[in-house]
Write a protein that holds these residues in place. Structure first.
Motif, PDB file in Angstrom:
ATOM      1  N   TRP A 149       0.830  -1.205   0.000  1.00 46.11           N
ATOM      2  CA  TRP A 149       0.000   0.000   0.000  1.00 46.11           C
ATOM      3  C   TRP A 149       0.869   1.262   0.000  1.00 46.11           C
ATOM      4  O   TRP A 149       0.524   2.270  -0.611  1.00 46.11           O
ATOM      5  N   GLY A 153       1.258   1.623  -3.811  1.00 42.80           N
ATOM      6  CA  GLY A 153       0.105   2.500  -3.870  1.00 42.80           C
ATOM      7  C   GLY A 153       0.380   3.939  -3.505  1.00 42.80           C
ATOM      8  O   GLY A 153      -0.423   4.822  -3.811  1.00 42.80           O
ATOM      9  N   PHE A 225      -7.766  -4.330  -1.834  1.00 46.43           N
ATOM     10  CA  PHE A 225      -7.679  -4.616  -3.261  1.00 46.43           C
ATOM     11  C   PHE A 225      -7.358  -6.091  -3.460  1.00 46.43           C
ATOM     12  O   PHE A 225      -6.733  -6.729  -2.622  1.00 46.43           O
ATOM     13  N   GLY A 229      -9.660  -6.989  -1.298  1.00 46.52           N
ATOM     14  CA  GLY A 229     -10.971  -6.472  -1.666  1.00 46.52           C
ATOM     15  C   GLY A 229     -12.074  -7.430  -1.273  1.00 46.52           C
ATOM     16  O   GLY A 229     -13.131  -7.024  -0.773  1.00 46.52           O
ATOM     17  N   LEU A 249     -11.689  -3.164  -4.088  1.00 44.99           N
ATOM     18  CA  LEU A 249     -11.105  -2.798  -5.374  1.00 44.99           C
ATOM     19  C   LEU A 249     -10.648  -4.062  -6.084  1.00 44.99           C
ATOM     20  O   LEU A 249      -9.842  -4.826  -5.544  1.00 44.99           O
ATOM     21  N   SER A 250     -11.174  -4.304  -7.269  1.00 42.92           N
ATOM     22  CA  SER A 250     -10.849  -5.524  -8.035  1.00 42.92           C
ATOM     23  C   SER A 250     -10.883  -6.748  -7.134  1.00 42.92           C
ATOM     24  O   SER A 250      -9.908  -7.488  -7.032  1.00 42.92           O
ATOM     25  N   THR A 288     -14.151  -2.337 -10.281  1.00 39.68           N
ATOM     26  CA  THR A 288     -13.258  -3.199 -11.046  1.00 39.68           C
ATOM     27  C   THR A 288     -13.199  -2.675 -12.473  1.00 39.68           C
ATOM     28  O   THR A 288     -13.785  -1.635 -12.792  1.00 39.68           O
ATOM     29  N   HIS A 324      -5.181  -5.374 -13.353  1.00 42.17           N
ATOM     30  CA  HIS A 324      -5.139  -5.736 -11.939  1.00 42.17           C
ATOM     31  C   HIS A 324      -3.830  -5.202 -11.368  1.00 42.17           C
ATOM     32  O   HIS A 324      -2.908  -5.960 -11.052  1.00 42.17           O
ATOM     33  N   TRP A 326      -1.560  -1.374  -9.688  1.00 45.29           N
ATOM     34  CA  TRP A 326      -1.626  -0.117  -8.958  1.00 45.29           C
ATOM     35  C   TRP A 326      -1.974   1.058  -9.851  1.00 45.29           C
ATOM     36  O   TRP A 326      -2.514   2.066  -9.375  1.00 45.29           O
ATOM     37  N   THR A 328      -4.297   1.165 -11.964  1.00 48.76           N
ATOM     38  CA  THR A 328      -5.758   1.238 -11.894  1.00 48.76           C
ATOM     39  C   THR A 328      -6.232   1.684 -10.522  1.00 48.76           C
ATOM     40  O   THR A 328      -7.077   2.573 -10.390  1.00 48.76           O
ATOM     41  N   TRP A 329      -5.683   1.077  -9.465  1.00 49.06           N
ATOM     42  CA  TRP A 329      -6.182   1.340  -8.109  1.00 49.06           C
ATOM     43  C   TRP A 329      -5.844   2.746  -7.638  1.00 49.06           C
ATOM     44  O   TRP A 329      -6.678   3.383  -6.995  1.00 49.06           O
ATOM     45  N   ARG A 330      -4.651   3.243  -7.971  1.00 47.86           N
ATOM     46  CA  ARG A 330      -4.319   4.620  -7.577  1.00 47.86           C
ATOM     47  C   ARG A 330      -5.261   5.622  -8.236  1.00 47.86           C
ATOM     48  O   ARG A 330      -5.597   6.649  -7.643  1.00 47.86           O
TER      49      ARG A 330
END
Length: 375
Positions: A149, A153, A225, A229, A249-250, A288, A324, A326, A328-330
């Protein structure tokens, strides 16, 4: 020398460069019979490959927090005891807040794991001197660790900026291992491994006993995530007395992972799709990508079909692009953390809360009302 430190990574890069230069210089200097020359050159090539692989592996490990120490890498957790008042140690501080890290053996679960706790910029502000803060629990994926993270992240930098600007209300952040003891169970309790108890009792107690943390269900939100997640959604539905909201997340398959929970009955009891039948009073949000092959759109839609009031599922966010990872997640942080913040109480002086009836999901079943230490 720390496994995750910059010094070790730089050393590996230097050794790799030296190995390549040495191979170039020694290639035609090798003497002896042909077999000896061949073996020597193969050794030189092998050393170059091994050092290069070590550099890449260390970079991946540091970015994702897969192993946090040499002991973690070799499966040794010596010296870890039950959580105590002096367990947490400051490892570094940032302008955005202060971070502490500890590895401890949980009193309730009996398993050993890592927990990182970050206090927001406002925590030391005299204006908040008598206030306690809500808590965001962040859950990583598998393989991975709490540092993913922070390094992959860059979450503390993002949260520090958002809390300073007012986009997100001040909150304490705790990032625990979800596979404490080295065993992934989808954050579930099994006969051999009590990872749910570790997260919801041991980590919860660590934060509320050592920090000015609020402790009601609307004071704690969990965000994860990938495997984390799935865990976030599952834990909120299993422990509504402690968690009021969750973000996935995802998320992994809500039916559960056979490799993590081989017992089909146990897998069903820990599935959010089955837990939805209990209609826990929690708020959920999932996101997602339509191109994420690990977290499918049908998986998210399955949850949407079974959720009923008073469980509330915000309209799932399905991105058109993104993998799948970071990247995308950030990109979702600007949506995820304000959503979680909106579902949390603002910092305020700690007030006694009504004790829930004793039960398997109650942290207050011992009859104690926690009073966080004044920091």
């Amino acid at each position: 020398m720390s496994l995750t430190g910059n010094a070790f990574f730089i050393l590996l890069v230097v050794v790799t460069v030296v190995a390549v230069v040495a191979t170039l210089l020694l290639w035609n200097q090798v003497r002896g019979p042909r077999a000896v020359r061949l073996v020597t050159r193969l050794v030189l090539i092998g050393v170059c490959q091994l050092t290069a692989i070590a550099v890449v592996a260390t970079w991946i490990n540091n970015a994702n927090g897969l192993y946090t120490s040499w002991a973690d890498l070799f499966g040794e957790q010596q010296g870890a005891g039950p959580v105590a008042a002096g367990a947490a140690q400051t490892v570094f501080t940032r302008g955005e807040g202060a971070t502490q890290e500890t590895t401890f053996r949980g009193r309730w679960s009996g398993v050993t794991g890592q927990a990182i706790v970050w206090t927001p910029p406002q925590y030391q502000d005299p204006k908040y001197a008598h206030d306690s803060f809500p808590v965001m629990m962040l859950l990583h994926g598998v393989p991975g660790g709490p540092l993913s993270w922070i390094r992959g992240g860059q979450v503390l930098t993002a949260l520090g900026r958002m809390m300073t600007s007012g986009e997100v209300s001040p909150a304490i952040v705790v990032i625990p291992s979800i596979d404490a003891g080295g065993r992934d169970t989808d954050c579930s309790d099994t006969p051999r491994q009590k990872n749910a108890t570790w997260l919801m009792r041991d980590v919860h107690d660590l934060v509320t006993s050592r920090f000015r943390a609020l402790n009601g269900p609307h004071d704690w939100s969990v965000i994860g995530f990938s495997t984390g997640g799935l865990c976030a959604v599952k834990l909120a539905m299993q422990y509504p007395q402690e968690l009021g909201s969750a973000v996935g997340l995802s998320p992994d398959d809500f039916h559960g992972d056979r490799s993590a929970l081989p017992d089909p009955k146990l897998r069903q009891l820990n599935s959010p799709l089955w837990l939805a039948k209990k209609r826990p009073p929690v708020s959920l949000f999932v996101a997602t990508s339509s191109k994420d092959r690990f977290s499918t759109v049908p998986n998210v839609k399955d949850l949407e079909k079974v959720v009923q009031w008073p469980t509330v599922l915000s309209t799932p966010m399905i991105l058109n692009d993104g993998g799948h990872n970071w990247g995308t997640w950030r990109g979702l942080f600007q949506v995820v953390f304000p959503w979680a913040s909106d579902h949390l109480e603002a910092p305020h002086p700690l007030r006694p809360i009504a004790k829930p009836k004793p039960g398997p999901t109650s942290l207050a079943s011992s009859g104690r009302i926690r009073t966080p230490l004044h920091r």
